[in-house]
Scaffold this motif. Structure first.
Motif, mmCIF file in Angstrom:
data_model
loop_
_atom_site.group_PDB
_atom_site.id
_atom_site.type_symbol
_atom_site.label_atom_id
_atom_site.label_comp_id
_atom_site.label_asym_id
_atom_site.label_seq_id
_atom_site.Cartn_x
_atom_site.Cartn_y
_atom_site.Cartn_z
ATOM 1 N N GLY A 68 0.817 -1.212 -0.067
ATOM 2 C CA GLY A 68 -0.024 -0.041 -0.094
ATOM 3 C C GLY A 68 0.807 1.449 0.137
ATOM 4 N N PHE A 69 0.273 2.186 -0.797
ATOM 5 C CA PHE A 69 1.195 3.483 -0.969
ATOM 6 C C PHE A 69 0.442 4.767 -0.306
ATOM 7 N N VAL A 70 0.948 5.507 0.691
ATOM 8 C CA VAL A 70 0.309 6.707 1.203
ATOM 9 C C VAL A 70 1.239 7.727 0.682
ATOM 10 N N PHE A 71 0.615 8.807 -0.067
ATOM 11 C CA PHE A 71 1.389 9.707 -0.494
ATOM 12 C C PHE A 71 1.262 10.997 0.314
ATOM 13 N N GLN A 72 2.402 12.167 -0.011
ATOM 14 C CA GLN A 72 2.218 13.195 0.971
ATOM 15 C C GLN A 72 1.228 14.101 0.719
ATOM 16 N N ASP A 73 0.802 14.454 -0.662
ATOM 17 C CA ASP A 73 -0.417 14.990 -0.837
ATOM 18 C C ASP A 73 -1.552 14.030 -1.165
ATOM 19 N N ASP A 74 -2.774 14.059 -0.706
ATOM 20 C CA ASP A 74 -3.775 13.047 -0.635
ATOM 21 C C ASP A 74 -3.966 11.966 -1.850
ATOM 22 N N ARG A 75 -3.942 12.784 -2.909
ATOM 23 C CA ARG A 75 -4.208 12.171 -4.238
ATOM 24 C C ARG A 75 -5.446 11.446 -4.322
ATOM 25 N N LEU A 76 -6.580 12.029 -3.409
ATOM 26 C CA LEU A 76 -7.857 11.328 -3.727
ATOM 27 C C LEU A 76 -8.386 11.983 -4.986
ATOM 28 N N LEU A 77 -9.240 11.061 -5.512
ATOM 29 C CA LEU A 77 -10.029 11.612 -6.718
ATOM 30 C C LEU A 77 -11.161 12.426 -6.261
ATOM 31 N N PRO A 78 -10.931 13.730 -6.818
ATOM 32 C CA PRO A 78 -11.917 14.839 -6.074
ATOM 33 C C PRO A 78 -13.442 14.681 -6.415
ATOM 34 N N PRO A 118 -13.895 14.954 -1.217
ATOM 35 C CA PRO A 118 -12.424 15.429 -0.454
ATOM 36 C C PRO A 118 -12.615 16.688 0.037
ATOM 37 N N LYS A 119 -13.095 17.549 -0.850
ATOM 38 C CA LYS A 119 -12.992 18.953 -0.620
ATOM 39 C C LYS A 119 -13.854 19.412 0.513
ATOM 40 N N GLN A 120 -14.702 18.635 1.086
ATOM 41 C CA GLN A 120 -15.486 18.898 2.242
ATOM 42 C C GLN A 120 -14.791 18.418 3.625
ATOM 43 N N LEU A 121 -13.551 17.894 3.311
ATOM 44 C CA LEU A 121 -12.889 17.128 4.304
ATOM 45 C C LEU A 121 -11.825 18.108 5.133
ATOM 46 N N SER A 122 -11.244 17.921 6.351
ATOM 47 C CA SER A 122 -10.035 18.534 6.648
ATOM 48 C C SER A 122 -8.873 17.778 6.112
ATOM 49 N N GLY A 123 -7.710 18.320 6.363
ATOM 50 C CA GLY A 123 -6.487 17.751 5.831
ATOM 51 C C GLY A 123 -6.335 16.256 6.518
ATOM 52 N N GLY A 124 -6.731 16.327 7.785
ATOM 53 C CA GLY A 124 -6.442 15.156 8.643
ATOM 54 C C GLY A 124 -7.345 13.875 8.168
ATOM 55 N N MET A 125 -8.550 14.294 7.963
ATOM 56 C CA MET A 125 -9.480 13.447 7.509
ATOM 57 C C MET A 125 -9.179 12.954 5.987
ATOM 58 N N ARG A 126 -8.606 13.865 5.167
ATOM 59 C CA ARG A 126 -8.154 13.437 3.815
ATOM 60 C C ARG A 126 -7.006 12.269 3.804
ATOM 61 N N GLN A 127 -6.421 12.670 4.731
ATOM 62 C CA GLN A 127 -5.009 11.753 4.993
ATOM 63 C C GLN A 127 -5.636 10.365 5.198
ATOM 64 N N ARG A 128 -6.712 10.211 6.258
ATOM 65 C CA ARG A 128 -7.284 9.183 6.755
ATOM 66 C C ARG A 128 -7.836 8.254 5.731
ATOM 67 N N VAL A 129 -8.480 9.029 4.616
ATOM 68 C CA VAL A 129 -8.795 8.390 3.496
ATOM 69 C C VAL A 129 -7.859 7.753 2.691
ATOM 70 N N GLY A 130 -6.885 8.456 2.660
ATOM 71 C CA GLY A 130 -5.495 7.966 1.914
ATOM 72 C C GLY A 130 -4.899 6.598 2.567
ATOM 73 N N ILE A 131 -4.748 6.716 4.015
ATOM 74 C CA ILE A 131 -4.478 5.468 4.693
ATOM 75 C C ILE A 131 -5.454 4.367 4.516
#
Ligand SMILES: Nc1ncnc2c1ncn2[C@@H]1O[C@H](COP(=O)(O)OP(=O)(O)O)[C@@H](O)[C@H]1O
Ligand SMILES: [Mg+2]
Length: 234
Positions: A68-78, A118-131
Motif C-alpha cells: 500500500g502507498f500513502v502519498f504526501q499529498d492525499d491524491r484522492l479522486l476529487p 475530499p474538498k469537504q474534509l479537513s487535511g487530517g480526514m483526507r489523509q485518513r482516507v488515503g490511509i
C-alpha cells in the motif's frame, strides 16, 4: 515477511540522488527513513514500489504480496466520495464488497462521512482516507511518504497515535523529516545523509509504545538522531 534494499544508486541526469542505500525491514517492523528535504527519500519509496528503477542495486521481497502507498499529498479522486475513493482502490484489486469498504471507513474513524467529497474534509480526514485506501488492499507492506507533513501539530500527533493502532503489526516504511515523529513511531530509524544520500546510521528505538514524548529516554533518542543528522550534513 521481509524487505531488503541493497546498494541503491540513482541519478536523474547529472543529479546524483542515491549513492548506495542499504537497509532492511523485518516482519512487523516500523521503519522510519529520515533525511533532509531533497535527499532522495521519495525516490527510495518509489523504487521499492516499482515506480522508479534504480541505476544500481536491488530490492528483495520475501512474503510481500501486496503493498500500500500513502502519498504526501492525499491524491484522492476529487469527483468521488470517501466511499467511492476506497471502493475504487478495491475494484482495482477485483474486490467489490461494500462491507469491506464500510469496515475500513469505520476503522479509520470516518464513519458518517462516507458520502463526503475530499474538498469537504479537513487535511487530517483526507489523509485518513488515503490511509484507508492503502489499507483496503490488505497490504503486507505499507509505504508512507510524509503523510502528515501538512497537518497542524496537534492533528499530526493524533494521527500518529491512530496510525500505530491502525497498522497494528504490519511492516511499514515511513518517510519523514521530523525527528519527533520518527522517535514516536519507529522501531528502527534509518538516518540518511544529504544528497547524494547514503545511510549514515541505524538507530533502534526500543521504547514501549505508546511513547511519552517527554520521557528522558524519548528525549535521548531525539538527541541521538539530531546528532547523526547534523554530523551527516557536514
Ligand atoms: N523525476 C525526476 N526527475 C528529475 N529530478 C528528480 C526527479 N525526482 C526527484 N528529482 C530530484 O531528486 C532529488 C531527490 O528527490 P526526492 O526523492 O523527491 O527527495 P526527498 O523526498 O528526500 O525530498 C531532488 O533534488 C529532486 O529535485
Ligand atoms: Mg519527498
Amino acid at each position: 515477511m521481509a524487505l531488503t534494499v541493497e546498494g541503491l544508486k540513482k541519478s536523474y541526469g547529472n543529479l546524483k540522488v542515491l549513492d548506495g542505500v542499504t537497509f532492511s525491514v523485518e516482519e512487523g517492523e516500523f521503519v522510519c527513513l529520515i533525511g533532509e528535504s531533497g535527499c532522495g527519500k521519495t525516490t527510495i519509496l518509489k523504487i521499492i514500489a516499482g515506480l522508479e528503477r534504480p541505476d544500481e542495486g536491488r530490492v528483495d521481497f520475501k512474503g510481500v504480496n501486496r503493498m500500500g502507498f500513502v502519498f504526501q499529498d492525499d491524491r484522492l479522486l476529487p469527483w468521488k466520495t470517501v466511499y467511492g475513493n476506497i471502493q475504487f482502490a478495491l475494484k482495482a484489486m477485483g474486490v467489490e464488497d461494500g462491507d469491506v469498504v464500510r469496515r475500513i471507513i469505520d476503522f479509520v474513524g470516518l464513519k458518517g462521512f462516507e458520502n463526503y467529497y475530499p474538498k469537504q474534509l479537513s487535511g487530517g480526514m483526507r489523509q485518513r482516507v488515503g490511509i484507508a485506501r492503502a489499507l483496503a488492499v490488505n497490504p503486507d507492506l505499507l509505504l508512507m511518504d510524509e503523510p502528515f507533513a501538512s497537518l497542524d501539530a496537534r492533528t499530526r500527533e493524533r494521527m500518529q497515535e491512530e496510525l500505530l493502532r491502525i497498522v497494528g503489526g504490519k511492516a511499514v516504511v515511513f518517510v519523514t523529516h521530523s525527528i519527533d515523529e520518527a522517535v514516536y513511531l519507529a522501531d528502527k530509524v534509518v538516518v540518511l545523509s544529504q544528497r547524494p544520500s547514503r545511510v549514515v546510521r541505524f538507530i533502534e528505538i526500543d521504547i514501549e509504545k505508546p511513547r511519552d514524548r517527554n520521557s528522558d529516554e524519548f528525549i535521548e533518542k531525539r538527541r541521538e538522531i539530531y546528532t547523526a543528522l547534523q554530523a551527516s550534513s557536514g
